[in-house]
Structure formats: structure tokens, C-alpha cells
Scaffold this active site. Structure first.
Site, short mmCIF file in Angstrom:
data_model
loop_
_atom_site.label_atom_id
_atom_site.label_comp_id
_atom_site.label_asym_id
_atom_site.label_seq_id
_atom_site.Cartn_x
_atom_site.Cartn_y
_atom_site.Cartn_z
N THR A 76 2.15 -8.96 -4.58
CA THR A 76 1.95 -8.03 -3.48
C THR A 76 0.82 -7.09 -3.90
O THR A 76 0.94 -6.37 -4.88
CB THR A 76 3.23 -7.22 -3.20
N SER A 77 -0.27 -7.13 -3.18
CA SER A 77 -1.46 -6.37 -3.57
C SER A 77 -1.20 -4.88 -3.52
O SER A 77 -0.28 -4.40 -2.84
CB SER A 77 -2.64 -6.72 -2.66
N ALA A 78 -2.03 -4.14 -4.24
CA ALA A 78 -1.96 -2.68 -4.21
C ALA A 78 -2.15 -2.18 -2.78
O ALA A 78 -2.95 -2.73 -2.02
CB ALA A 78 -3.01 -2.08 -5.14
#
Length: 415
Positions: A76-78
Site C-alpha cells: 500500500t503506497s504512502a
């Protein structure tokens, strides 16, 4: 779903604080994106056991899946880069959006923004990832608002006959697949984390005639693409006397004559300094990009624990170059008066002084020709009518086309 017990009020408070920070830092600039981030419960999409403080931190990505060697292959990307990419794509109500690289949370954000009159399709090559994304979207109320497809997006996606207003690629791509451009509507935007000799920029592209030009770019890193579009790095190991290694990582072909580096870490180290300085807290990410695209023999470095370099991690950065029987890497030293650092290079090898000087020359070139100037990017697909590129334009040959990077001249930048 993250099964760690959370207090809903605490999650909502942290979510609002995250959005307030993203808005204050102009990572979110539109009310539609802010509303989506306040609405979608990010903590229900991240990996099991992730604390709320980590989930709702601006800069934290959260690993979802690792390969057998422990390397992250899905995450899950920043939050900051998810927000920026949606803003880069200009997603608004009623649009159709294709997401390449699934996870669930980003697709839910997109569904909130496009609303009932829009469409969101999310594609991933990994069945574990698509199964998880479908489950999480269903559990959070977005199951009928996002179509999740298992496929390698390098090829045209079956059943998708209408073009998309926006395409968001959420994995690190070495090239732009022709299938992506075929799925992009006229006037649409594709946002892609493009790897350029090991350095990534998240670039928003739009068509201009037969090629694409950038309308925005951001600094971020992503897990690499899998499948037909994957491009593996090539690694050359330099052993030291203790049996530890410094790894030289090349995105393209290995330079000729790397065997000349045998025993190079046993040579006396040399250094050279540029006179180019930077204050603490100021980004110099474009120096990394400049070195990657203009410095011959460019590579990225990684040092095992136990090597001399590992003991000096605060004094160097993982960007360097091979120069015949020697190699050099980007270094910094504190300014005597404090408050900043000077750029330079350290090198090993018989001709280490020459290798260090070559890096310093590029540092000075960046300082004089590119510092504090926003680069522009273009992509020329195979078959496009490419112009003669000047010496100040970096040209990167890809599988399906050519990527270019250029900085405005000093006079233009000063206007």
C-alpha cells in the site's frame, strides 16, 4: 483486512489529521480528493497488524506481500504519493479510470471521486493481490464500484473497449506499454512511475501529436513491475578482504571490462570535492536524476554490513559510476561553518582520482545547468517522428520507444 483492533474514533481522528497535513503541504489540492481521503478507511486495507500511527503517517508505505527472499512485491503506497498521483491525473466525477497495480485502497479512493457516473478498473498480475483487493473492496462497500481484473497489463486488456480518461500505474515501470497508450482516451492523462537508469520519477503525461509530454512529476519509489514488462537489474559484486560485498547495480547492460575491478576495494581510496554546497533539509533529488542520465558508467551502490562503506553511511549516497578499472560514488562532507554539506566523490581503483573527478564534473554541471530548474519529460513511442535531440537532452532508449529529459536553459529558468 487489518484485523488489529482499532478504535473507530481514533482512526477517524488520525485520518482527518493526515488529510489536513496533505492539504497543508499541497499534496492534496482539490476538495474531491480531500473528501475521498477523509471517507475511505485506509486502515482497513493495509496489512494485518499495522498500527494506526503507521497507517496514517504521510510517508509510510505498508508491505502487503513479499517474495520468498523477503523482497516486497506488493504494498500500500504512502498516502502522499497516492494523493499526488490522483491529483496529477486530474481525476474528477464521471471519469473512467484504469489502475495498473491493485491493492484496494487506491481504487476505493478513485471510486469515491468518480462517483456513480464514473468507472474504475483495477488490474494486477498476481492472483493473491486481486483476490485480496476484491475481498477488501467488498468488505468496505466498494465491491460493486470497482472492477478488479487478473491480467498482465503489458498486453491489451480484453473486454475494455472504451478508452479511459486517466490511467494510474502504481508499480515501477521501465517502459510505457503500447497497450496502456491504446487504452488512453484522447486528451487523457497517464501517470506512471518511470524508471530512468535506476532513478524513478512519477510523471503525468498527455499526448501532444504523436508523442507524450509531461504535465507534472513527483519524486517517489515503487515496487517494480512484474510480468512481461519487468526489467531486472544486473548486479556486480565487489568483495572486500573480509568477504563482504559492495554491490554495483546496473539497470542497463553491464559496462565492458568489469573484471578490471577485481580487488578494487583493496586499493587506496581517493576523493575529490566540488565546491558545490547544499543546506540541510533541501532536496537534491534532481542531482540523482542528472547523474543517472548523463554520467557514463552510472550505477547504484549497496554495501553489506561489515564493509568500510557501511560504517560511513551518513557520508555517501548510493549513486556512482564505473570508470575503467576504478569506480566512484557520490559523497558529502559537512561544511566547516555547519548548516549544510559539500558534494564530492570518493573512489577506489588505480585511476580513482580520474573516476572521482568525473563525478565532480557532473555535480558542477548539474549545479550550473539544472539546479533549481524543473526538468521536462517526453516519451516518443516507436514510429513517432522524433526530432534531432540536442546535447542537453538526455535520451533513454526503451523497448517500445524513447524517453527524454531536458532542463530549461538558465535564461529561461530566470524569467
Amino acid at each position: 483486512m487489518n484485523t488489529l483492533q482499532h478504535n473507530d474514533a481514533s482512526a477517524a481522528k488520525l485520518r482527518d489529521a493526515l488529510v489536513d497535513t496533505l492539504c497543508a503541504n499541497k499534496m492534496i489540492t482539490s476538495p474531491e480528493v480531500a473528501r475521498a481521503f477523509r471517507t475511505v478507511p485506509r486502515h482497513l486495507f493495509v496489512a494485518d497488524g499495522t498500527p494506526l500511527e503507521v497507517t496514517y503517517n504521510v510517508d509510510n508505505s505498508v508491505a502487503v506481500k513479499r517474495d520468498p527472499d523477503g523482497v516486497i512485491i506488493s504494498s500500500t503506497s504512502a498516502a502522499y504519493i497516492q494523493a499526488r498521483m490522483i491529483e496529477q491525473a486530474g481525476v474528477t466525477a464521471g471519469m473512467s479510470v484504469l489502475e495498473i497495480g491493485s491493492g484496494g485502497f487506491n481504487a476505493a479512493l478513485l471510486a469515491e471521486i468518480v462517483g456513480p457516473d464514473g468507472r474504475v478498473v483495477s488490474v494486477d498480475i498476481d492472483p493473491d493481490v486481486t483476490d485480496r483487493a476484491r475481498e477488501l473492496l467488498e468488505q468496505t462497500g466498494y465491491g460493486n464500484r470497482v472492477d478488479v481484473i487478473l491480467a498482465d497489463a503489458e498486453s491489451p486488456l480484453p473486454g475494455l473497449h472504451e478508452p479511459f480518461d486517466a490511467i494510474l500505474v502504481t508499480v515501477g515501470a521501465w517502459d510505457l506499454a503500447p497497450a496502456w497508450l491504446a487504452h488512453l482516451a484522447e486528451g487523457g492523462t497517464i501517470v506512471v512511475p518511470l524508471r530512468m537508469n535506476g532513478v524513478t520519477r512519477v510523471i503525468g503525461y498527455r499526448h501532444k501529436g504523436d508523442h507524450l509530454v509531461s504535465i507534472s512529476s513527483e519524486v517517489a519509489g515503487f515496487v517494480p513491475m512484474q510480468g512481461e514488462g519487468a526489467r531486472d537489474e544486473r548486479v556486480f559484486l565487489l568483495p572486500d578482504a573480509g568477504g563482504h560485498h559492495v554491490k554495483l547495480r546496473f539497470e542497463g547492460d553491464l559496462p565492458v571490462g568489469l573484471d578490471l575491478l577485481d580487488g578494487v576495494l583493496a586499493t587506496e581510496r581517493t576523493e575529490a570535492w566540488s565546491g558545490v554546497t547544499i543546506k540541510h533539509g533541501v532536496s537534491f533529488a534532481d542531482l540523482h536524476l542528472w547523474l543517472a542520465v548523463f554520467m557514463p558508467g552510472f550505477c547504484k551502490l549497496a554495501a553489506d554490513e561489515g564493509t568500510d562503506l557501511s560504517a560511513e553511511r551518513k557520508g555517501w549516497f548510493p549513486f556512482g559510476a564505473v570508470h575503467g578499472d576504478s569506480f566512484a560514488y557520490l559523497a558529502v562532507r559537512p561544511l566547516p561553518e555547519g548548516g549544510g554539506s559539500e558534494f564530492g566523490a570518493r573512489a577506489y581503483g588505480v585511476h580513482g582520482a580520474d573516476a572521482a573527478s568525473a563525478v565532480v564534473d557532473q555535480i558542477r554541471a548539474w549545479d550550473g545547468q539544472a539546479r533549481d530548474r524543473e526538468p521536462s519529460f517526453a516519451y516518443w513511442p516507436a514510429g513517432s517522428d522524433r526530432p534531432e535531440f540536442g546535447k542537453d537532452t538526455a535520451v533513454l532508449v526503451k523497448t517500445h520507444g524513447v524517453a527524454t529529459i531536458s532542463w530549461p536553459p538558465a535564461a529561461s529558468a530566470a524569467r
